[in-house]
Structures are given as C-alpha cells and as structure tokens.
Design an enzyme around this catalytic site. Sequence first.
Site, PDB file in Angstrom:
ATOM      1  CG  ASP A  87      -1.833   1.151   1.317  1.00 17.22           C
ATOM      2  OD1 ASP A  87      -2.358   1.568   0.264  1.00 17.22           O
ATOM      3  OD2 ASP A  87      -2.047   1.680   2.423  1.00 17.22           O
ATOM      4  CG  LEU A  88       1.564   5.709  -1.851  1.00 20.47           C
ATOM      5  CD1 LEU A  88       3.064   5.465  -2.030  1.00 20.47           C
ATOM      6  CD2 LEU A  88       0.999   6.431  -3.064  1.00 20.47           C
ATOM      7  CG  ASP A  89      -1.887   7.335   0.832  1.00 16.31           C
ATOM      8  OD1 ASP A  89      -0.886   7.634   0.167  1.00 16.31           O
ATOM      9  OD2 ASP A  89      -3.044   7.644   0.507  1.00 16.31           O
ATOM     10  CB  THR A 114       0.014  10.909   1.707  1.00 22.71           C
ATOM     11  OG1 THR A 114      -0.624   9.637   1.694  1.00 22.71           O
ATOM     12  CG2 THR A 114       1.255  10.864   0.834  1.00 22.71           C
ATOM     13  CE  LYS A 154      -4.128   6.461   9.288  1.00 23.23           C
ATOM     14  NZ  LYS A 154      -3.174   5.891  10.266  1.00 23.23           N
ATOM     15  CB  SER A 190      -2.167   2.768  -3.543  1.00 21.51           C
ATOM     16  OG  SER A 190      -2.720   3.960  -3.028  1.00 21.51           O
ATOM     17  CB  ALA A 191      -7.630   3.215  -2.393  1.00 20.47           C
ATOM     18  CE  LYS A 215      -5.917  -1.174  -0.656  1.00 25.69           C
ATOM     19  NZ  LYS A 215      -4.750  -0.453  -0.121  1.00 25.69           N
ATOM     20  CD  GLU A 240      -3.395  -1.871   3.091  1.00 28.13           C
ATOM     21  OE1 GLU A 240      -3.431  -1.006   3.987  1.00 28.13           O
ATOM     22  OE2 GLU A 240      -3.874  -1.697   1.953  1.00 28.13           O
ATOM     23  CG  ASP A 241      -1.577   2.504   6.657  1.00 28.45           C
ATOM     24  OD1 ASP A 241      -2.113   2.135   5.581  1.00 28.45           O
ATOM     25  OD2 ASP A 241      -1.724   3.645   7.126  1.00 28.45           O
TER      26      ASP A 241
END
Length: 221
Positions: free
Chosen positions: A13-15, A21, A49, A118-119, A149, A173-174
């Site tokens: 995942d990105l954020d 971000t 999130k 990522s979304a 997700k 993932e976070d």
Amino acid sequence: MKIKKMIKACIFDLDGVIVDTAKYHYLAWKELAKNLGFDFSKEDNERLKGVSRMRSLNILLEIGKKNLDEETKQKFAENKNKKYLEYILTMTPDEILPGVIDFLEELRSKNIKIALGSASKNAMTILNQLKLKDYFEVVIDGTKVSKAKPDPEVFLKGAKELKVKPEECIVFEDAEAGIEAAINGGFKCVGIGSSKNLGKADYVTEGFEKISFKKLTELFN
C-alpha cells in the site's frame, strides 16, 4: 513433511506504508469540512484510511450530518483532490518513511517482484515526487480498480500483473480495510503500525526498520 511456499513478490500500500500522506489528506478534508460548517478531527480522519475518495467524502458528510446531491459531491471531491495535490506536489524523498528504501533495495537484490496496490488515484504523482517509481514493476492504483478495500481487487490485479499467485505474495498495509482486503484475496499480510488496529494481520511491525527479507522467510516459509 511441510512444503515451503516461496515468497516471490511483495505488494505495498502507499499511504502510511511507503510515505505518510495521511496528514495531507487530513488537512484537505478538514478544510472541506470547515467550508461546510463543521469540524473534522484527527480521530475522524482514521475512518478514512484505506478507503476510496468518494467513500471518504460520504463518511465525512455523515460525520457532519450533511446531505448533498451527487453532482455537488463530485464537485467537493474534486476540490478536495485539488487541495491535496497542492500539498503532495511539495513532497520530497525526505518524506519516505524510515527503512523503506533499504527494504526495497533488499527485495530487489533477492529478485523479489515488487508492486504497489493503492486506492489513491494520485499514486503515480507521489511515486514520481519521491523518486520511487523505478522500484515498482507494477502499479495498481485508484485509476485501475472499481472496488474499494476490503475488496481484494487491487491486490489480485497486482498479483496477476506480476504473474504470481496470492499465496506467493506478502501484502504490506497500515489500514484495517487493507488487511481485510489481503485476507479476502488469499494473501499473507504484514501490518505496518499498531497491533491494536491491525490485529488481523499475520504479523505487525511498527515500521520497516524492524523487518528484513530474512525475517519474512522465517515468518512465512
């Protein structure tokens, strides 16, 4: 005799995983809420999130007890994204979270395939700002998926493009929704953050400074 499953790929995942971000999303959503006449707290922001932009807007409107027609919602979502883009276009590689580069380098040295799942519809912009694009063989972002997700679509598409099976991938993932998406898709999952929120993950770590490929093989092989 237990047959070992090879780890062939990692999907990130990105954020909140590669870069934080969330603070920029929060500032942009907070400004939108203020324009609509209500306050939006950091605790409220936790609910956004890992979910899509329109779903995030609907949650925000629910918090503020506001009803808007679809056309107005689209306009507000676009305005929020413009404000968010203003923030992320000031980002530098210094904002990459600790340990991420070293871990990506290690994966590359082991010939492990790497994808982003990522979304965010701004994922490519962020990767370019951070000078990270070359690390990812595949980027599946919000422009390539229709289901948010905890639907596993984003990760399943990533695995398909990498030409690996879900059980050969580790997802990082976070967010709770992201952890559930990984589980729903048949992936093993590492939660980045607190076990308080990410207890469903196969393993939880505070960050990439405390994880290595050797650790992954010990955990999942």
